[in-house]
Design an enzyme around this catalytic site. Sequence first.
Site, short mmCIF file in Angstrom:
data_model
loop_
_atom_site.label_atom_id
_atom_site.label_comp_id
_atom_site.label_asym_id
_atom_site.label_seq_id
_atom_site.Cartn_x
_atom_site.Cartn_y
_atom_site.Cartn_z
N ARG A 1 -2.34 -42.20 24.42
CA ARG A 1 -3.72 -42.36 23.98
C ARG A 1 -3.76 -42.52 22.45
O ARG A 1 -2.91 -41.95 21.75
CB ARG A 1 -4.56 -41.16 24.39
CG ARG A 1 -4.63 -40.96 25.89
CD ARG A 1 -5.72 -39.99 26.26
NE ARG A 1 -5.70 -39.67 27.68
CZ ARG A 1 -6.71 -39.15 28.34
NH1 ARG A 1 -7.84 -38.86 27.69
NH2 ARG A 1 -6.63 -38.89 29.64
N ASP B 1 -6.41 -47.16 25.03
CA ASP B 1 -7.64 -46.36 25.02
C ASP B 1 -8.13 -46.25 26.46
O ASP B 1 -8.70 -47.19 27.02
CB ASP B 1 -8.69 -47.04 24.14
CG ASP B 1 -9.96 -46.19 24.01
OD1 ASP B 1 -10.04 -45.12 24.65
OD2 ASP B 1 -10.88 -46.62 23.28
N TYR C 1 -1.64 -34.72 34.91
CA TYR C 1 -2.95 -34.15 34.60
C TYR C 1 -3.38 -33.17 35.69
O TYR C 1 -2.81 -33.11 36.77
CB TYR C 1 -4.00 -35.26 34.49
CG TYR C 1 -3.71 -36.31 33.45
CD1 TYR C 1 -3.12 -35.98 32.24
CD2 TYR C 1 -4.03 -37.65 33.68
CE1 TYR C 1 -2.87 -36.96 31.28
CE2 TYR C 1 -3.78 -38.63 32.74
CZ TYR C 1 -3.19 -38.28 31.53
OH TYR C 1 -2.94 -39.24 30.60
N ARG C 2 -4.45 -32.42 35.40
CA ARG C 2 -5.03 -31.56 36.44
C ARG C 2 -5.56 -32.44 37.57
O ARG C 2 -5.95 -33.60 37.36
CB ARG C 2 -6.15 -30.71 35.87
CG ARG C 2 -5.68 -29.59 34.96
CD ARG C 2 -6.75 -28.53 34.83
NE ARG C 2 -6.64 -27.79 33.59
CZ ARG C 2 -7.35 -26.71 33.31
NH1 ARG C 2 -8.26 -26.27 34.16
NH2 ARG C 2 -7.19 -26.07 32.15
N HIS D 1 0.94 -21.86 32.96
CA HIS D 1 2.20 -22.27 32.35
C HIS D 1 3.35 -21.81 33.23
O HIS D 1 3.16 -21.07 34.21
CB HIS D 1 2.33 -21.71 30.94
CG HIS D 1 1.65 -22.54 29.89
ND1 HIS D 1 2.01 -23.85 29.63
CD2 HIS D 1 0.61 -22.26 29.05
CE1 HIS D 1 1.24 -24.34 28.66
NE2 HIS D 1 0.38 -23.40 28.30
N ASN E 1 3.54 -18.39 34.76
CA ASN E 1 2.59 -18.11 35.83
C ASN E 1 3.04 -18.74 37.14
O ASN E 1 2.93 -18.11 38.21
CB ASN E 1 1.21 -18.66 35.46
CG ASN E 1 0.78 -18.30 34.07
OD1 ASN E 1 0.54 -19.17 33.25
ND2 ASN E 1 0.71 -17.02 33.76
N TYR E 2 3.55 -19.95 37.06
CA TYR E 2 3.93 -20.68 38.28
C TYR E 2 5.08 -19.98 39.01
O TYR E 2 5.10 -19.93 40.24
CB TYR E 2 4.31 -22.12 37.96
CG TYR E 2 3.27 -22.87 37.16
CD1 TYR E 2 1.91 -22.69 37.41
CD2 TYR E 2 3.62 -23.74 36.13
CE1 TYR E 2 0.95 -23.36 36.67
CE2 TYR E 2 2.67 -24.41 35.39
CZ TYR E 2 1.34 -24.21 35.66
OH TYR E 2 0.39 -24.88 34.92
N ASP F 1 8.81 -25.31 34.87
CA ASP F 1 8.55 -26.63 34.30
C ASP F 1 9.62 -27.66 34.67
O ASP F 1 9.31 -28.76 35.12
CB ASP F 1 8.48 -26.54 32.77
CG ASP F 1 7.13 -26.03 32.28
OD1 ASP F 1 6.24 -25.79 33.11
OD2 ASP F 1 6.98 -25.85 31.05
#
Length: 365
Positions: free
Chosen positions: A38, A63, A87-88, A129, A132-133, A159
């Site tokens: 982006r 963009d 992304y979420r 993060h 947590n996972y 991750d």
Amino acid sequence: MSGPLQGVRIVEMAGIGPGPFCAMMLADMGADVVRIDRPGAGNPARSGRFDINGRGKRMLTVDLKDPAGIEQVLALVAQADALVEGYRPGVMERLGLGPETCLQRNPRLVYGRMTGWGQSGPLAQAAGHDLNYIAITGMLGAMGRPDRPPDPPLNLVGDYGGGAMMLAFGIACGLVEARRSGRGQVIDAAMSDGAALLGAMLWGMKGSGAWSAQRGSNLLDGSAPFYDCYACADGKYVAVGSVEPQFYALLLDKLGLAGDPAFMPQMDKARWPEMKPRIAALFSRRTRAEWTALMEGTDICFAPVLDMDEAPAHPHNVARGTFVQLDGVTQPAPAPRFSRTAAQIRHAPGQGQTTAEAVLAGWAT
């Protein structure tokens, strides 16, 4: 270009952490990865020669708030073999780049989705993060000493092991299936799912009664005196993994403990608390270099615990080329090794700027 994925075209939606690492692995293996950035993202961890996850990729700034930009991405998707996004859930759909839209443009597309919690479930929309996972999988609770909180294993288990590598494997599987069926599909790679899968052997041991849910009481969690790290006289550490009986016997011999009844039988957990401090005291009498000279390369299953400054200079790593320098930055080399279609890093991060027109012109051939 070389590598087993030569000719594979991948669109990566720029993100952080495991998504970029997954795409880097694919690029190392020869895939032509185009990362969609982006404008003005300005993330210092994702810029220039220090962006190791960006090596070997071409970078295209688009963009995504502009319909023309979305159309640019869809034009690339129409020619791609796979897409990677992190992304979420729902973000790509809101952008107009969700799986349904992309698969309409390209029915053979393998659409890889990377999230912490997955595309569904009560936590799907929650932030998180690595720590947590892996916490909800039982794996974090198995790490560390019984008298302290669990030890965070950097961000390698969730991750990268449970996330990036699982998605890379999923994309490779999806590409094979798509070439057979002519149809793409969506891959839902959740770091929590992947971290749970990494524990498959431990779950089997638990089921058989060979592994306890009590941290610090098992074969591989540091409670066994023959599978742990020990401090040396110079404050540095060594790692010992003498699990098999013949390796354990060799360890005892090198420590001067051969024949000592206090160290027999090896798997008597009741004796471990007595054995551990005696072994620790012995290791503390010599430097790491002295123990390395005595034990490295034997069947003790021994290694010096190196820091990140030392690791690239270790003779084994040097001989195998485990680390390379690219544009002055030390980094791990591509892995695994292939006998015929060798993987390679095509260029340093930040040296692959391109345009949509240039990508499409190349992909049209």
